[in-house]
Design an enzyme around this catalytic site. Structure first.
Site, PDB file in Angstrom:
ATOM      1  N   ASP A   1       0.830  -1.206   0.000  1.00 57.43           N
ATOM      2  CA  ASP A   1       0.000   0.000   0.000  1.00 57.43           C
ATOM      3  C   ASP A   1       0.869   1.263   0.000  1.00 57.43           C
ATOM      4  OD1 ASP A   1      -2.357   1.460   0.036  1.00 57.43           O
ATOM      5  OD2 ASP A   1      -2.504   1.444   2.218  1.00 57.43           O
TER       6      ASP A   1
ATOM      7  N   GLY B   1      -0.220   5.530  -4.292  1.00 58.03           N
ATOM      8  CA  GLY B   1      -0.869   6.807  -4.629  1.00 58.03           C
ATOM      9  C   GLY B   1      -0.276   7.947  -3.833  1.00 58.03           C
ATOM     10  N   ARG B   2      -0.107   7.714  -2.521  1.00 53.56           N
ATOM     11  CA  ARG B   2       0.418   8.792  -1.671  1.00 53.56           C
ATOM     12  C   ARG B   2       1.889   9.083  -1.984  1.00 53.56           C
ATOM     13  NH1 ARG B   2      -1.089   6.101   3.606  1.00 53.56           N
ATOM     14  NH2 ARG B   2      -1.458   4.398   2.141  1.00 53.56           N
TER      15      ARG B   2
ATOM     16  N   ARG C   1      -0.878   9.297 -10.034  1.00 59.04           N
ATOM     17  CA  ARG C   1      -0.925   8.051  -9.255  1.00 59.04           C
ATOM     18  C   ARG C   1      -0.303   6.894 -10.018  1.00 59.04           C
ATOM     19  NH1 ARG C   1      -4.225   7.696  -4.884  1.00 59.04           N
ATOM     20  NH2 ARG C   1      -4.597   5.507  -5.263  1.00 59.04           N
TER      21      ARG C   1
ATOM     22  N   GLU D   1     -12.369  -4.648  -4.575  1.00 54.99           N
ATOM     23  CA  GLU D   1     -12.831  -3.277  -4.329  1.00 54.99           C
ATOM     24  C   GLU D   1     -12.102  -2.266  -5.226  1.00 54.99           C
ATOM     25  OE1 GLU D   1     -11.927  -5.470  -1.889  1.00 54.99           O
ATOM     26  OE2 GLU D   1     -13.918  -5.883  -1.064  1.00 54.99           O
ATOM     27  N   ASN D   2     -10.917  -2.641  -5.740  1.00 50.23           N
ATOM     28  CA  ASN D   2     -10.157  -1.709  -6.592  1.00 50.23           C
ATOM     29  C   ASN D   2     -10.878  -1.368  -7.898  1.00 50.23           C
ATOM     30  OD1 ASN D   2      -6.840  -2.947  -5.688  1.00 50.23           O
ATOM     31  ND2 ASN D   2      -7.971  -1.220  -4.879  1.00 50.23           N
TER      32      ASN D   2
ATOM     33  N   SER E   1      -7.997  -4.736   5.042  1.00 48.47           N
ATOM     34  CA  SER E   1      -8.613  -4.409   3.746  1.00 48.47           C
ATOM     35  C   SER E   1      -9.065  -5.648   2.966  1.00 48.47           C
ATOM     36  CB  SER E   1      -7.663  -3.566   2.890  1.00 48.47           C
ATOM     37  OG  SER E   1      -7.394  -2.350   3.538  1.00 48.47           O
TER      38      SER E   1
HETATM   39  C1  FPP Z   1      -1.896   0.399  -3.240  1.00 49.07           C
HETATM   40  O1  FPP Z   1      -1.568   1.723  -3.446  1.00 49.07           O
HETATM   41  C2  FPP Z   1      -1.587  -0.388  -4.394  1.00 49.07           C
HETATM   42  C3  FPP Z   1      -2.421  -1.196  -5.091  1.00 49.07           C
HETATM   43  C4  FPP Z   1      -3.676  -0.800  -5.736  1.00 49.07           C
HETATM   44  C5  FPP Z   1      -2.023  -2.585  -5.253  1.00 49.07           C
HETATM   45  C6  FPP Z   1      -0.554  -2.800  -5.532  1.00 49.07           C
HETATM   46  C7  FPP Z   1      -0.233  -2.540  -6.924  1.00 49.07           C
HETATM   47  C8  FPP Z   1       1.020  -2.550  -7.450  1.00 49.07           C
HETATM   48  C9  FPP Z   1       2.243  -2.838  -6.684  1.00 49.07           C
HETATM   49  C10 FPP Z   1       1.156  -2.256  -8.870  1.00 49.07           C
HETATM   50  C11 FPP Z   1       1.092  -3.521  -9.645  1.00 49.07           C
HETATM   51  C12 FPP Z   1      -0.280  -3.833  -9.964  1.00 49.07           C
HETATM   52  C13 FPP Z   1      -0.657  -5.022 -10.448  1.00 49.07           C
HETATM   53  C14 FPP Z   1      -2.116  -5.283 -10.636  1.00 49.07           C
HETATM   54  C15 FPP Z   1       0.335  -6.069 -10.776  1.00 49.07           C
HETATM   55  P1  FPP Z   1      -2.726   2.791  -3.328  1.00 49.07           P
HETATM   56  O2  FPP Z   1      -3.034   3.253  -4.692  1.00 49.07           O
HETATM   57  O3  FPP Z   1      -3.878   2.241  -2.554  1.00 49.07           O
HETATM   58  O4  FPP Z   1      -1.978   3.874  -2.522  1.00 49.07           O
HETATM   59  P2  FPP Z   1      -2.618   4.991  -1.585  1.00 49.07           P
HETATM   60  O5  FPP Z   1      -3.240   4.263  -0.409  1.00 49.07           O
HETATM   61  O6  FPP Z   1      -1.437   5.804  -1.199  1.00 49.07           O
HETATM   62  O7  FPP Z   1      -3.610   5.744  -2.421  1.00 49.07           O
END
Ligand code: FPP
Length: 255
Positions: free
Chosen positions: A15, A18-19, A28, A62-63, A191
């Site tokens: 996780d 995005g941040r 992102r 959920e993604n 999650s």
């Molecule tokens: C969480 O970051 C990341 C994910 C959605 C899953 C992990 C994905 C990868 C490592 C990229 C490779 C992807 C695939 C399908 C092989 P977030 O976007 O939730 O971060 P945030 O909480 O900071 O917004």
């Protein structure tokens, strides 16, 4: 890090992509792109550390509710990874497996998934489970449905259903349960990742965003794991007296 007390099975919620990107004023997508590079490094590092099973949460059910362009970019990265990494996995003797409902993906992506699994099927140094279109509740639900079908056909009495039956129909059946679950990105929640399979798993939360996570951070998580006393419901004194640690729970098995 102690060589003799390594976790056999490590699960990771990757996780913070995005941040990580937002902090740098990047889209992102850049966080996810960098996240894929880190994923490759951590697979390699885990194989080097002789972790036997690595289970990664790459895409949750959920993604799908994220903005369409983000979902599309994750799918592009996923396809590229599946297409390009099988050779590398073979070099490292890593066997690839996917958990989750892959039928939601396009048929061409499903074929690529199948091919990559076939290509790596003889490898045996490490098993890499990638969770895609996965959710823990879905996993339990589809297991319960399998069992209910047997009951409906009078092949199984409801009173004869065991926790082992639920395990056997869930993802990761036949494998030891995760010893250590790592979540990066600072949140302390599961999650909807492996719910059934982590009853006795040690949880490690790191504030580091996934794109910054390194092999040495993985080693720190393993160091933490090695300080834990895993009691599996027993008392510390029982463990110290080395009493019946060979019971079914100690082996990650069930009645
Ligand atoms: C969480 O970051 C990341 C994910 C959605 C899953 C992990 C994905 C990868 C490592 C990229 C490779 C992807 C695939 C399908 C092989 P977030 O976007 O939730 O971060 P945030 O909480 O900071 O917004």
């Amino acid at each position: 890090m102690l060589k003799h007390n390594m976790p056999k099975h490590v699960a990771i919620v990757m996780d913070g992509n995005g941040r990580w990107a937002k902090k740098r004023n990047l889209p992102r997508f850049e966080g996810h792109r960098r996240g894929v590079e880190v994923l490759k490094n951590i697979v390699q590092a885990s194989a080097n550390l002789k972790v036997k099973i690595l289970t990664l949460f790459a895409f949750s059910q959920e993604n799908w509710s994220r903005p369409k362009d983000e979902v599309d970019s994750l799918l592009v990265l996923f396809r590229k990874l599946v297409r390009q990494e099988s050779k590398n996995l073979c070099k490292n003797n890593v066997k690839l497996n996917f958990i989750g409902d892959v039928t939601r993906f396009s048929s061409s992506l499903q074929i690529e998934i199948e091919n990559s699994v076939k290509m790596t099927s003889e490898n045996d140094a490490m098993l890499l489970n990638v969770a895609v279109n996965y959710s823990g509740k879905w996993d339990i639900l589809q297991s319960v449905r399998e069992i209910a079908a047997k009951v409906a056909k009078s092949e199984l009495e409801p009173s004869a259903i065991t926790t082992g039956d639920i395990t056997a129909n869930c993802a990761l059946s036949g494998l030891p349960e995760p010893d250590l679950l790592i979540r990066t990105g600072g949140e302390q929640r599961l999650s909807n990742f492996l719910l059934w399979q982590i009853a006795y798993t040690e949880l490690y939360f790191s504030n580091i965003f996934w794109p910054d996570f390194t092999a040495s951070d993985l080693e720190k998580a393993i160091d933490f794991y090695q300080t834990r006393e895993r009691r599996f419901g027993k008392t510390s004194e029982q463990l110290k007296r080395n009493l019946s640690i060979t019971g079914p729970l100690a082996l990650g098995m069930e009645a």
